[in-house]
Design a protein around this motif. Structure first.
Motif, PDB file in Angstrom:
ATOM      1  N   ASP A  66       0.848  -1.196   0.000  1.00  0.00           N
ATOM      2  CA  ASP A  66       0.000   0.000   0.000  1.00  0.00           C
ATOM      3  C   ASP A  66       0.880   1.240   0.000  1.00  0.00           C
ATOM      4  N   GLY A  67       0.247   2.393  -0.107  1.00  0.00           N
ATOM      5  CA  GLY A  67       1.006   3.629  -0.185  1.00  0.00           C
ATOM      6  C   GLY A  67       1.810   3.927   1.064  1.00  0.00           C
ATOM      7  N   ARG A  68       1.226   3.674   2.213  1.00  0.00           N
ATOM      8  CA  ARG A  68       1.913   3.950   3.473  1.00  0.00           C
ATOM      9  C   ARG A  68       3.229   3.191   3.560  1.00  0.00           C
ATOM     10  N   SER A  69       3.243   1.992   3.027  1.00  0.00           N
ATOM     11  CA  SER A  69       4.424   1.141   3.115  1.00  0.00           C
ATOM     12  C   SER A  69       5.571   1.612   2.227  1.00  0.00           C
ATOM     13  N   THR A  70       5.298   2.528   1.290  1.00  0.00           N
ATOM     14  CA  THR A  70       6.394   3.052   0.470  1.00  0.00           C
ATOM     15  C   THR A  70       7.329   3.923   1.299  1.00  0.00           C
ATOM     16  N   GLY A  71       6.807   4.476   2.402  1.00  0.00           N
ATOM     17  CA  GLY A  71       7.618   5.325   3.259  1.00  0.00           C
ATOM     18  C   GLY A  71       7.729   6.757   2.799  1.00  0.00           C
ATOM     19  N   LEU A  72       7.128   7.089   1.659  1.00  0.00           N
ATOM     20  CA  LEU A  72       7.240   8.450   1.131  1.00  0.00           C
ATOM     21  C   LEU A  72       6.188   9.368   1.762  1.00  0.00           C
ATOM     22  N   TYR A 128      22.357   6.652  -5.509  1.00  0.00           N
ATOM     23  CA  TYR A 128      21.175   7.219  -6.142  1.00  0.00           C
ATOM     24  C   TYR A 128      21.485   8.570  -6.777  1.00  0.00           C
ATOM     25  N   GLY A 129      22.744   8.993  -6.695  1.00  0.00           N
ATOM     26  CA  GLY A 129      23.139  10.283  -7.245  1.00  0.00           C
ATOM     27  C   GLY A 129      23.365  11.301  -6.143  1.00  0.00           C
ATOM     28  N   ASP A 130      23.958  12.422  -6.527  1.00  0.00           N
ATOM     29  CA  ASP A 130      24.223  13.499  -5.577  1.00  0.00           C
ATOM     30  C   ASP A 130      22.930  14.265  -5.321  1.00  0.00           C
ATOM     31  N   LYS A 131      22.361  14.075  -4.138  1.00  0.00           N
ATOM     32  CA  LYS A 131      21.041  14.650  -3.868  1.00  0.00           C
ATOM     33  C   LYS A 131      20.998  15.308  -2.489  1.00  0.00           C
ATOM     34  N   PRO A 132      20.338  16.463  -2.392  1.00  0.00           N
ATOM     35  CA  PRO A 132      20.085  17.065  -1.082  1.00  0.00           C
ATOM     36  C   PRO A 132      18.989  16.297  -0.362  1.00  0.00           C
ATOM     37  N   ASN A 133      18.792  16.588   0.893  1.00  0.00           N
ATOM     38  CA  ASN A 133      17.824  15.830   1.693  1.00  0.00           C
ATOM     39  C   ASN A 133      16.388  15.991   1.219  1.00  0.00           C
ATOM     40  N   ASP A 134      16.051  17.127   0.616  1.00  0.00           N
ATOM     41  CA  ASP A 134      14.688  17.296   0.099  1.00  0.00           C
ATOM     42  C   ASP A 134      14.367  16.216  -0.926  1.00  0.00           C
ATOM     43  N   GLN A 135      15.284  16.010  -1.854  1.00  0.00           N
ATOM     44  CA  GLN A 135      15.062  15.008  -2.897  1.00  0.00           C
ATOM     45  C   GLN A 135      15.078  13.597  -2.327  1.00  0.00           C
ATOM     46  N   LEU A 136      15.944  13.356  -1.364  1.00  0.00           N
ATOM     47  CA  LEU A 136      15.994  12.023  -0.751  1.00  0.00           C
ATOM     48  C   LEU A 136      14.708  11.727   0.013  1.00  0.00           C
ATOM     49  N   LEU A 137      14.196  12.725   0.721  1.00  0.00           N
ATOM     50  CA  LEU A 137      12.980  12.529   1.510  1.00  0.00           C
ATOM     51  C   LEU A 137      11.777  12.278   0.616  1.00  0.00           C
ATOM     52  N   LEU A 138      11.585  13.114  -0.404  1.00  0.00           N
ATOM     53  CA  LEU A 138      10.400  12.998  -1.245  1.00  0.00           C
ATOM     54  C   LEU A 138      10.518  11.901  -2.286  1.00  0.00           C
ATOM     55  N   GLY A 139      11.743  11.490  -2.599  1.00  0.00           N
ATOM     56  CA  GLY A 139      11.921  10.449  -3.604  1.00  0.00           C
ATOM     57  C   GLY A 139      12.151   9.066  -3.030  1.00  0.00           C
TER      58      GLY A 139
END
Length: 577
Positions: free
Chosen positions: A113-119, A276-287
């Motif tokens: 389910d969606g909740r289990s994606t963790g996003l 996963y590439g050079d990413k700031p925390n915003d991108q890591l959190l939402l992705g």
């Protein structure tokens, strides 16, 4: 663990190669990890996955074929196909192959389910509220709006699939704002329609957190840079910053996973990572649903709203604004390794420019702009420092922990920007060595004694405490303009640049009715009392209201009041940067 083993067995049976020195295990706090069981000397060809079990945009395109009537397809078809495989009981046949059966173990392994994606898209409203005031809050709302539009366009583009009343109702209600506070509860419902928005959002989250760019299997293409595909097993590898990996796609059959990790990191007991590439925390959190503490690549945004004329004027003045700057907002990005970007300092300098400073940057502008910027940054730091974490039984402790680290990283970046602004202010004062009004009062004892007799001030701090500092500065500027009338005073006490500026302003700047109103009460509170009580200072020369008004303009042009201690400095006009 059972589903994991079934997935791995299925993958191997379908031609996947996993180096025997690697095993996938579920580790508390990290989820599934690729654990190294014995030392690895070479990081080449550790995992190979055949293309035959990829889920690609081509498969989705083959399935929908002429039934697709949407104007474009980024990853919409693949997301719809994935949603169908997960939430539709009827088999999905593509070019005679039963994809539902073929990919069952993989699809079944994916979060249920969606909740289990963790996003965060599937967080409760209470959890989303913990992001209040952060970039993630803004991005989450923006991205959700975009995904809703993308989904509606995609399902509307399905030829032969009638849109249900639920689909039309949800889209209409969402656009009207009815789901501004009810989305979380809506998304908690069981997904029973693969064309529904929750199913599409689930598929979007799967691709966001697991997909690989299509360029890996077709580097020559320029039309599919935005497209992605899914690779079973390889999508189990966790991310680690500063990990270097490479890929080989050979004979249209395998993708080989290679890592150039330091051999010391490929020892028994360590984890095998992907990047996963050079990413700031915003991108890591939402992705991906996680963040990295002390992320060297982290960023935050200082957003400012000004009118269109200010945006256009700043650009014409020479300020390098972000390309998307408009009256809707100017987003200045603060980075961990660049806490105070030069263009941000230049913009604030522009905001405080005077008409007489048109076309040039002066040190006064820069210092005054820094003072205003520091005030905003200080407010930002305090907002993050004083944020209260309000939790309930609908708030996951893991989410609270995640957001706490995320907010702390933003506070640290704003604090770093604040520290850099203060450091720059000190540097400018040290470099240009402006005349301090404190020094003026020490040198001009006659003038200071007049303040003692008039206002009862014993020192500079008394002027600040009694809110008389600005009046004292104006009085001394007029005294400077009258320096030729003080034959007994040391001429060196009266800097020429202040006198010259006064004469220039008096000659070229007209006095307006607004000026008269602004200075009338201040002047009446001082004169004629001062000239009667201390005629040796205020009874000689020109102490007319006009000169007082001129002194106000001179003060605007030449002085800077330091916020930390209210010390006033006189800066030469030629001190520009």
């Amino acid at each position: 663990m059972e589903k994991l083993q079934e997935l791995l067995e299925w993958a191997v049976q379908n031609g996947t190669y996993i180096d025997k020195r690697i095993s996938f295990q579920e580790i508390e706090g990290r989820g599934i990890s690729a654990v190294i069981n014995s030392d690895i000397d070479s990081g080449e060809n550790l995992i190979k996955v055949p293309k035959d079990i990829f889920l690609t945009p081509d498969i989705a395109e083959s399935y929908f074929k002429s039934n697709w009537k949407a104007e474009h397809d980024r990853n919409e078809q693949l997301q719809l196909l994935l949603a169908r495989l997960k939430f539709e009981k009827e088999d999905t046949i593509v070019d005679g192959v039963n994809i539902s059966q073929k990919m069952a173990k993989y699809v079944d392994f994916l979060p249920s389910d969606g909740r289990s994606t963790g996003l965060p898209y599937f967080w409760t409203e209470e959890e989303k509220d913990l992001l209040r005031g952060t970039d993630a809050e803004v991005y989450l709302k923006t991205f959700m709006n975009a995904i809703v539009d993308e989904w509606y366009s995609a399902v509307s583009g399905l030829e032969g699939v009638a849109l249900t009343d639920d689909i039309e109702r949800f889209y209409t209600d969402y656009k009207r704002g009815d789901y501004n506070k009810g989305m979380a509860i809506f998304l908690e419902q069981k997904i029973d329609d693969w064309t529904s928005f929750p199913a599409y959002l689930w598929a979007h989250c799967i691709l966001a957190s697991r997909a690989f760019p299509c360029a890996l299997i077709d580097p020559s293409t320029t039309t599919k840079l935005h497209k992605a595909f899914l690779i079973p097993v390889l999508d189990l590898l966790n991310h680690k910053e500063q990990t270097t990996v490479s890929w080989k796609y050979q004979d249209s059959k395998f993708v080989s996973f290679n890592t150039t990790e330091d051999p010391q990191n490929l020892k028994k007991g360590h984890e095998l990572f992907n990047s996963y590439g050079d990413k700031p925390n915003d991108q890591l959190l939402l992705g991906y649903g996680f963040i990295i503490p002390d992320n060297e690549l982290d960023t935050t945004t200082l957003t400012l709203k000004v009118d269109k004329d200010t945006v256009d004027g700043a650009r014409q003045f020479g300020v390098k604004l972000p390309s998307d700057a408009s009256e809707l907002g100017i987003n200045f990005v603060l980075k961990t390794n660049d806490a105070l970007p030069e263009e941000l300092v230049d913009f604030f300098a522009y905001l405080v420019r005077l008409k007489s400073e048109d076309g040039i940057y002066t040190t006064r502008m820069k210092l005054e702009g820094l003072a205003n910027l520091r005030s905003i940054l200080d407010t930002k730091v305090n907002v993050f420092r004083n944020f209260k974490f309000i939790t309930s039984n609908r708030t996951s402790p893991d989410v609270v922990k995640l957001v706490r680290v995320y907010r702390t990283s933003h506070k640290v970046m704003f604090q770093s920007a604040l520290d850099e602004a203060l450091k720059l202010e000190k540097h400018l004062l040290k470099k240009y060595k402006p005349l301090s009004f404190k020094k003026v009062l020490k040198l001009d004892k006659t003038f200071f004694n007049s303040l003692l007799l008039t206002f009862g001030v014993m020192n500079y701090d008394d002027l600040v405490r009694k809110k008389l500092l600005d009046q004292a500065v104006l009085l001394w500027i007029v005294r400077n303009a009258n320096k030729e009338h003080y034959s007994d005073e040391d001429p060196s006490m009266f800097p020429a640049f202040i006198y010259d500026t006064f004469i220039d302003v008096k000659k070229n700047v007209p006095v307006t009715a607004e000026d008269v109103v602004e200075f009338r009460e201040i002047y009446k509170s001082l004169f004629p009392a001062l000239s009667e009580r201390i005629p040796e200072v205020y009874g000689v020369g020109d102490w007319s209201p006009r000169n007082f008004i001129v002194a106000g303009t001179v003060s605007d042009r030449l002085t800077f009041k330091r916020p930390a201690n209210s010390e006033v400095y006189f800066l030469k006009r030629e001190q520009s940067y």
